[in-house]
Design an enzyme around this catalytic site. Structure first.
Site, PDB file in Angstrom:
ATOM      1  N   CYS D   5      37.800  39.178  41.584  1.00 46.63           N
ATOM      2  CA  CYS D   5      36.862  39.138  42.921  1.00 46.63           C
ATOM      3  C   CYS D   5      35.987  40.210  42.438  1.00 46.63           C
ATOM      4  O   CYS D   5      35.802  41.095  41.799  1.00 46.63           O
ATOM      5  CB  CYS D   5      37.920  39.840  44.099  1.00 46.63           C
ATOM      6  SG  CYS D   5      39.410  38.574  44.490  1.00 46.63           S
ATOM      7  N   GLY D  31      34.094  35.331  41.743  1.00 41.52           N
ATOM      8  CA  GLY D  31      34.757  34.499  42.845  1.00 41.52           C
ATOM      9  C   GLY D  31      34.094  33.554  43.660  1.00 41.52           C
ATOM     10  O   GLY D  31      33.032  33.951  44.376  1.00 41.52           O
ATOM     11  N   ASN D 108      39.951  44.298  44.953  1.00 39.92           N
ATOM     12  CA  ASN D 108      40.370  43.423  44.146  1.00 39.92           C
ATOM     13  C   ASN D 108      41.390  44.036  43.226  1.00 39.92           C
ATOM     14  O   ASN D 108      41.910  45.030  43.470  1.00 39.92           O
ATOM     15  CB  ASN D 108      39.179  43.031  43.010  1.00 39.92           C
ATOM     16  CG  ASN D 108      38.504  44.288  42.276  1.00 39.92           C
ATOM     17  OD1 ASN D 108      39.138  45.276  42.492  1.00 39.92           O
ATOM     18  ND2 ASN D 108      37.707  43.913  41.434  1.00 39.92           N
ATOM     19  N   GLY D 109      42.031  43.054  42.179  1.00 38.47           N
ATOM     20  CA  GLY D 109      43.075  43.706  41.361  1.00 38.47           C
ATOM     21  C   GLY D 109      44.503  43.267  41.938  1.00 38.47           C
ATOM     22  O   GLY D 109      44.408  42.256  42.525  1.00 38.47           O
ATOM     23  N   TYR D 247      34.616  38.520  28.865  1.00 37.21           N
ATOM     24  CA  TYR D 247      34.471  37.287  29.582  1.00 37.21           C
ATOM     25  C   TYR D 247      33.903  37.536  30.923  1.00 37.21           C
ATOM     26  O   TYR D 247      32.948  36.622  31.277  1.00 37.21           O
ATOM     27  CB  TYR D 247      35.920  36.507  29.521  1.00 37.21           C
ATOM     28  CG  TYR D 247      35.674  35.107  30.206  1.00 37.21           C
ATOM     29  CD1 TYR D 247      35.190  33.961  29.747  1.00 37.21           C
ATOM     30  CD2 TYR D 247      36.085  35.120  31.591  1.00 37.21           C
ATOM     31  CE1 TYR D 247      35.031  32.693  30.503  1.00 37.21           C
ATOM     32  CE2 TYR D 247      36.000  34.156  32.242  1.00 37.21           C
ATOM     33  CZ  TYR D 247      35.214  32.931  31.765  1.00 37.21           C
ATOM     34  OH  TYR D 247      35.215  31.605  32.303  1.00 37.21           O
TER      35      TYR D 247
END
Lengths: 470, 470, 470, 470
Positions: D5, D31, D108-109, D247
């Protein structure tokens, strides 16, 4: 009447609508404003077309419906249109019924004697519902005597300009390329059948085997006996549009024997030989100038970096119609990598300068990211004349190269130095002589009569800047 | 080629696209599959059209763009299409360019000698891109000699069938109704200008003043000198489609001097006189049979109740193309009021029976809600023949009245009793003689030659049931 | 917090999401801004919800996915929201996980001590993500000791206001109606299972058998042993919202034993007895006042006509949030039938007057169509006070009846005469005593404490007009 | 609970919704399934969020509405979600009301002790509507005593896992990064205000000046007095997720002092040093491996070519949830340039191998285009363990590196040779020691306790392949 459209034909394949969908998807870059497919099973024709991208116009159900009566042939089209012609009547392919033949046509290019032909046909009773070349061709076809092929040959001989046609009859398919071969057209073998397309990337998408390019002045006919070649114009030096190599075509396509990516790489190398300038980084402008930047850096022995990142979530700025959107598009779509630029001297390699607005915005942005020096190298010559063959730079007033010297452009766009590839350099890079290509936008030497545009061109004579760039 | 389309013309008004939008909105019930507007400012034409409802095809921006060059005239269209003709090339209005005239056309109706005309025109070199009447008319127009009006008159005289045309030239507008006047067309005054429309409800929407119906066989021309009437066929007894009163037209429209709501009310009254049956409640089937039910209950002295409620959130079942959807549509859209039905004897008044599927589903549902007896009264005669003039009941195989006697239908739909209004009764209710109306679907007496459909009709002779209902 | 929502529960049925979809479709009129369904198979919960109509939120795939793990129970919701609360967090049903219970809730109504409860719960550590009653209930539930049912009873006893809840646990379903029964809630039998819904029309849509209304102050529990009734408040005189009969509910629903259509018909009859006025035509305002107009005409012995036609292609004006849209909506959606109105004296029967803007536009339009006299009869009393129980007329400043006398309103809306049904008359028509209904908006006698709104009401005391209408 | 995210905060800026829109656009790659913005003007909060891309969720009107009450602060979020969590309740930011504080959170996470915390909080009376970290944090916050900051510190100390939070109160903004700093978070200065974002590219989009990364274990607070740093965990070696460099992140972002593009370039160089293989062309797999391929070619002294062209008109395959779509996506999106491949020995440089399906399809396609040899070089180590910190490769069964040796993978994907970058090599390329990064997916040494996933990990012990790659 625009150049950038993609044409497609499929002869004797299974599920031709499904295959046409995939092939048009590969040609999507040639036109985003409408898409269409017509198929025939040898008895009747069915088709669907609408505004939108290929994947918007067609869903699975629509493709299945087209493929349901066991058709074997298809024509398909993706269209780029200027704002004025963006009307529903112009969406291709077009289907025509006449006693002597029912056929579906798709085309690209620009017929320069359109007005005269249109006028003559109207004089003979033809009426027009669109501004499409297809309609001109359809009327010519039915007015010419004899069987279909002679009628087609005769019709083509009345056209002046750049064009490709793919024409589908119940049991035959014709692929036509104008006598100068302005625009690419090739065909390949797919099982027992054939694929014709504006670019070879569409053949690759279907897993078809490339056979050859359609030649300038040639009609390739596909029928139950196989492939036959007919000519409607003598073999002569062609005039392939250089912009296909420089900007339009997909890098994985091969046009008249030369791969597009390779062509771009080589223009970059030649550009370096002509006008390399020292810098910290060579940076290509995505996407179409990346290959040229690679060649440039390679030949100049300068370090290359991907210093400009293209946002995945936006479109292609050249293609959007208004000036306003074009500016916003630049800011939203290209992101400089700060650490490569801050405090650095960079050379931006781009493919062309049309209006100059995009590159000016870009240079401004790169300077805001801290660039110490910004050099610009363009992997094509300075454009000085309008294109009447299809490239949508035909609005002469917007063409910065027609109004300004190189130094004037440099000043306008705010670069520290600016160089264009020379025309001889471009030809050398492509391995082509100036006789084999259309140099009109660089030289104002138009490979055909200009017909409808003659008055316009004369009116330009007075206004234009005397300076020549080569 | 379908009947139910709505045509529109505006002459000498400000913001004609804006007005056309509102007027087409009022005509939306006549066609939901596509919509279009063309305008002219006396010099050039502009237009937009696409698949969808009026409010889907046009947003504010599209309308503003059409109105930006100070146009004064417009033509507009909403189209209903059978599945086969639902192609982009058939969307109206159509715009035609020819030396002798540029014009935009919209039309409705069904040309019965379409095939012959199409063939003849093709023989003369015309080619066709659609199956639209507009295209036939355009080709005829440019092939006829003389000035526009005589050419139009001559062209119209070659047509056989039902039709209205609205034709817009740069400075003139023509409204045409076929010699039998199958379909409605009227015009009104709006400021210094004029409005032509399929139904008067479009005039009301614009606040225009109704002037009169266009007469069968008449061309009404609007130009800078005002309104002029021309004839292309002698005055004769008309053949207005009875279904306009029974089902198609909006209740607030006035067709040939008779308000549609009033017409329906009166058919209900006549139906009661012919075949009233005792019951607890008379219940009209929404929406189009509500007025007939009112008249029926009034004349029969029976209590009326709104025992069937239409769900606001669904569409109109007749208009949807497939059989499957039609069935689902019934269950989702009509809700019986249980307390009015449970244990009661009810009479359902409906406007017509075509396939019989809807009313069968309805009766089944009403019985599930506890109805003791279900009588059905239909405010129109039993249909026994296909319509070739435009009503989308032309698939003879689906027409239950062609295959079954009244008793057979009653059994099929599961009613306790069933009666149709007689044709004389219908005419009496409308105040019209049988000479003034099209009775084809009730009598198989077609007011015109059938041309393309003759073989079809002969093939029917053998199969059809001998029973007659009057 | 708004009233008009539709709640739904299904216990022990197959494909509960599919059934919930159809039932919510029948409840769509109670809320158009969002829709949602949660299901459970006794082990886990699954749900989907979003903004939009039922058919927009769910497609076949979404419903199939919900039904794929063999769920047996479901809750569903359609929501009407004022502009302020139109946020994603408020979409229902809501699903809550807590050690003591996992459950999904949907609700409608308005909790008047919301602020206090919210404050108290926050004091105890609860945090809030929405302004929904569901969240208040969820926090109360997990804070109350004991097993679920006592906790539910205890929780409900802290609420003041109007509400219904449907609560789904893994193996149980609870249907709750507030002690006054402001809003309808009923249940029926469907095979071996049960359906709970705001209106009986949802039961009919599923073919379920109506069992009975949930009583004010009752919890109906559905579990594997069948149906059990629990009380959380003593039996007492209810206070059903009169607007359910007058405007909100669907005519085919039966609320507390009285069919809604019948209720409307009878208010019309009573209205005629109180204030019939001579005229050429009685005309009901579609859709909700048509039944009242029928009753009015019947009782007054005056001729009834469907003089106003509702356009099929637009929405429902009351439900749209802004004033501006409301005006446009009137002009686009109701079409007068000219021949019934031109030169005539008409009586418009409507269900209520809130702001007065719609009826004023309507009268203006009817006069433009030539009406000689326009009388207005309203089948409900004049509203003088804001509703705090859910009806979206709570903005006191917009309530014309609070500011003006009947004569004042008549003048404002431009009617020749105006009468409202008296409150006693309304009760008589419904066969209910004033003790059994909520008369707050007509009398400002609120059936419950007002809590959060007390200061607001006191501030109104000064401003309001002294005149009383009964 | 997913990693990818994008979080955003804006403090003290004008038109924060407008700015948030542009910044979220730059974070869109993190996202694509939902987006949201909440703003506050110091008194009240307003927000909007829904499923869809940023440009689909928000139009100009929505942004203007958010900015209309002169807000000064904003939080925003773009979310990537696995199929299971793709529910409306999980869309962020989330807004919470509690007596002690109103606040909006985005995060996020992945919280590894989520289940325990969730259980404990439920035991204390908290109820949960989503599976979001935001909700856990909100409950912890209001349950901790003292003022906001200590409560926040205390709350954070109970969390185990990877996370960033941006929390907006009426007049303060907090940016939090977990003690290991798994995921990036930085802030910059914009006029008198501040921007916090997951990646620096969002700062660049707004023209903000980068200040620094938020440190692991740090809370950065923005209030009227400026910026203050608080710690909730001691300074320690971090564990930045290597996949951010490899990435996830955008190449123009700088994460913890290292530019992402540069990082990729350097991994390519190191990869060449470790395992260069001779070939005709080095070809990078677009888009994320292009920089590594550049570095590889440079260090290996091998010629680089853009032999794979990405179709502009498709999405990003990694992000799409089902296996089936992933396969189609490969064929539709990457086009080999035939002349660079036919008859050639090529080395494909990619960033990582997760399931192996994409690269297998790719190799197959490249061989069909005539490649003589296909070598594969991966610019990251072989993944052998699931990631519990957020990368969506956590389904262990799909992880080819966990089941197969390098030789086994080579065989499976059909490459002539295969090499991965070693972990020491990766760290060297990034200039980081193994202590500063998370190597879990390469070593199964998880930087934190695994809590909820411990049983899962133990169950894996038995099954996994003994072979180790370094």
């Amino acid at each position: 009447m625009n150049h950038e459209c993609g044409v497609l034909g499929l002869y004797n394949v299974q599920k031709p609508a499904n295959k046409a969908y995939n092939a048009l998807y590969a040609l999507q870059h040639r036109g985003q404003e409408s898409a269409g497919i017509f198929v025939t099973n040898g008895e009747s024709f069915q088709g669907y077309k609408n505004f939108g991208l290929v994947r918007q116009v067609f869903d699975e159900e629509a493709i299945d419906r087209l493929d349901q009566n066991e058709p074997r042939h298809a024509v398909g089209h993706v269209r780029y249109a200027g704002a004025k012609d963006n009307i529903v009547s112009n969406i291709q392919p077009m289907f025509f019924r006449h006693l002597r033949a029912e056929f579906a046509i798709c085309s690209n290019g620009s017929i320069l004697n359109y007005d005269k032909l249109n006028h003559d046909l109207q004089n003979q009773g033809s009426i027009f519902q669109s501004t499409s070349n297809c309609e001109i061709m359809a009327h010519l076809l039915v007015r010419n005597s004899g069987t279909f092929l002679p009628a087609l040959q005769e019709s083509l001989n009345t056209l002046v300009g750049s064009y490709c046609f793919v024409i589908m009859r119940k049991n035959r398919l014709y692929a036509v390329r104008d006598p100068k071969g302005f625009m690419p057209l090739c065909y390949g073998k797919l099982g027992d059948g054939y694929v014709v397309a504006s670019e070879s990337c569409a053949l690759d998408m279907l897993g078809a085997e490339f056979v050859r390019d359609v030649e300038p002045g040639e009609i390739v006919e596909f029928n139950k006996d196989g492939v036959r070649s007919h000519r409607f114009a003598p073999k002569q030096a062609g005039a392939i549009c250089l912009m296909e190599y420089i900007y339009f075509a997909r890098p994985d396509s091969t046009v008249d024997g030369l791969n597009v990516h390779q062509a771009r790489y080589q223009t970059g190398m030649e550009l370096a030989r002509e006008s390399a300038v020292d810098c910290d980084w060579v940076i290509g402008v995505p996407d179409s100038a990346l290959a040229a930047a690679q060649g440039y850096a390679q030949a100049a022995g300068l370090p290359l970096q991907s210093g400009l990142i293209k946002n995945k979530y936006s479109g292609r700025s050249f293609i959007e119609p208004t000036n306003q959107k074009r500016r916003l598009a630049v800011q939203m779509k290209l992101s400089p990598i700060r650490y490569l630029i801050d405090g650095k001297s960079v050379t931006l390699v781009d493919d062309s300068i049309v209006r100059g607005t995009t590159v000016r915005q870009l240079i401004k942005m790169v300077r805001e990211f801290g660039a110490r020096e910004v050099h610009v190298r363009i992997a094509s010559p300075k454009m000085i004349g309008p294109c009447f063959y299809g490239v949508d730079s035909s609005d002469y007033n917007d063409l910065i190269g027609a109004k300004k010297s190189i130094e004037g452009i440099r000043e306008e766009i705010g670069a520290d130095s600016l160089a264009f590839l020379s025309l001889p350099g471009l030809c050398k890079a492509l391995g082509l002589s100036q006789d084999q290509v259309c140099t009109a936008c660089y030289t104002e030497k138009y490979p055909t009569d200009l017909h409808d545009f003659e008055d316009f061109v004369q009116s330009l004579e007075v206004k234009k800047v005397p300076e020549r760039w080569y």
